[in-house]
Design an enzyme around this catalytic site. Sequence first.
Site, PDB file in Angstrom:
ATOM      1  CG  ASP A  34      -1.706   0.946   1.415  1.00 24.77           C
ATOM      2  OD1 ASP A  34      -2.286   1.284   0.232  1.00 24.77           O
ATOM      3  OD2 ASP A  34      -2.485   1.326   2.099  1.00 24.77           O
ATOM      4  CB  THR A 124       1.581 -13.392   3.301  1.00 27.51           C
ATOM      5  OG1 THR A 124       1.901 -11.976   2.019  1.00 27.51           O
ATOM      6  CG2 THR A 124       0.514 -13.771   2.197  1.00 27.51           C
TER       7      THR A 124
HETATM    8  N1  AR6 Z   1       5.574  -5.732  -4.428  1.00 22.61           N
HETATM    9  C1  AR6 Z   1       5.360  -7.025  -3.778  1.00 22.61           C
HETATM   10  N2  AR6 Z   1       4.902  -7.140  -2.718  1.00 22.61           N
HETATM   11  C2  AR6 Z   1       5.117  -6.508  -2.210  1.00 22.61           C
HETATM   12  C3  AR6 Z   1       5.998  -4.872  -1.680  1.00 22.61           C
HETATM   13  C4  AR6 Z   1       6.132  -4.532  -3.488  1.00 22.61           C
HETATM   14  N3  AR6 Z   1       6.293  -3.324  -3.504  1.00 22.61           N
HETATM   15  N4  AR6 Z   1       6.038  -4.178  -0.694  1.00 22.61           N
HETATM   16  C5  AR6 Z   1       5.528  -5.874   0.832  1.00 22.61           C
HETATM   17  N5  AR6 Z   1       5.361  -6.337  -0.552  1.00 22.61           N
HETATM   18  P1  AR6 Z   1       1.183  -5.702   3.219  1.00 22.61           P
HETATM   19  P2  AR6 Z   1      -1.357  -7.064   3.970  1.00 22.61           P
HETATM   20  C6  AR6 Z   1       4.726  -8.163  -0.100  1.00 22.61           C
HETATM   21  O1  AR6 Z   1       2.342  -5.890   4.305  1.00 22.61           O
HETATM   22  O2  AR6 Z   1      -0.240  -7.768   4.849  1.00 22.61           O
HETATM   23  C7  AR6 Z   1      -0.919  -2.070   5.042  1.00 22.61           C
HETATM   24  O3  AR6 Z   1      -0.381  -1.074   5.895  1.00 22.61           O
HETATM   25  C8  AR6 Z   1       4.946  -8.200   1.369  1.00 22.61           C
HETATM   26  O4  AR6 Z   1       6.214  -8.659   1.275  1.00 22.61           O
HETATM   27  O5  AR6 Z   1       2.441  -5.303   2.487  1.00 22.61           O
HETATM   28  O6  AR6 Z   1      -2.825  -7.766   3.151  1.00 22.61           O
HETATM   29  C9  AR6 Z   1      -2.466  -1.680   4.659  1.00 22.61           C
HETATM   30  O7  AR6 Z   1      -2.702  -0.177   4.373  1.00 22.61           O
HETATM   31  C10 AR6 Z   1       3.989  -9.440   1.763  1.00 22.61           C
HETATM   32  O8  AR6 Z   1       4.085 -10.788   1.500  1.00 22.61           O
HETATM   33  O9  AR6 Z   1      -0.265  -6.531   3.078  1.00 22.61           O
HETATM   34  C11 AR6 Z   1      -2.707  -2.392   5.529  1.00 22.61           C
HETATM   35  O10 AR6 Z   1      -2.461  -1.893   6.607  1.00 22.61           O
HETATM   36  C12 AR6 Z   1       2.910  -9.049   1.251  1.00 22.61           C
HETATM   37  O11 AR6 Z   1       3.755  -7.773  -0.119  1.00 22.61           O
HETATM   38  C13 AR6 Z   1      -1.955  -3.834   5.680  1.00 22.61           C
HETATM   39  O12 AR6 Z   1      -0.309  -2.894   5.345  1.00 22.61           O
HETATM   40  C14 AR6 Z   1       0.897  -8.439   1.457  1.00 22.61           C
HETATM   41  O13 AR6 Z   1       1.864  -7.535   2.601  1.00 22.61           O
HETATM   42  C15 AR6 Z   1      -2.478  -4.651   4.680  1.00 22.61           C
HETATM   43  O14 AR6 Z   1      -1.734  -6.122   5.508  1.00 22.61           O
END
Ligand code: AR6
Length: 177
Positions: A34, A124
């Site tokens: 995000d 994740t």
């Molecule tokens: N590209 C692809 N994958 C990524 C990237 C990127 N640039 N950055 C991180 N990941 P997360 P959630 C991976 O935390 O668990 C936010 O604050 C990361 O390694 O982005 O759904 C939102 O506002 C992980 O495997 O999302 C919500 O409050 C995956 O993306 C909360 O985090 C998802 O990690 C959502 O948490």
Amino acid sequence: MMEITSVQGDITEQAVDAVVNAANSSLLGGGGVDGAIHRKGGPEILAACRALRASHYGKGLATGRAVATTAGRLPARWVIHTVGPRYAAGEPGRAELLASCYRESLRVADELGARTVAVPAVSTGIYGWPVRDAARIALRTVQEVALGTESQVVEVRFVLFGGEAFEVFESVRRELG
Ligand code: AR6
């Protein structure tokens, strides 16, 4: 024909029609994917999110739902924001909500006319879902959508940030066949 692919990389750099954002219900940004999407896409995305909050989602976007905005300066044309569930072991309803994120995101993508869609491993990261379990849910759900609908989407690309997450997705893909 919907093809399911996976790459290791940064979702903000994908040259696709739509990228899915692992957002939170406020739609007003956060960390992880995000944060990266808002940082690289620029203020146009946040402005569109604020407008959506004001017009349709006064209480925020519910978990498992998805909604689209501009992608601002990203190579993609649209960002599809979805809200994953926080992980809690032994609560099966949450798996259904995670599946819903993918179904709803792909439904919105199809409505937009997107043909290529990049998706992250929703829930994740900050939301704590174990990658292997989340990968099973994500891949099964997208496979079901691929078989069950006449979607215009031709590629759903899972974009995994780290090598470890990528390897887990690949192993689950082999497991599911
Ligand atoms: N590209 C692809 N994958 C990524 C990237 C990127 N640039 N950055 C991180 N990941 P997360 P959630 C991976 O935390 O668990 C936010 O604050 C990361 O390694 O982005 O759904 C939102 O506002 C992980 O495997 O999302 C919500 O409050 C995956 O993306 C909360 O985090 C998802 O990690 C959502 O948490």
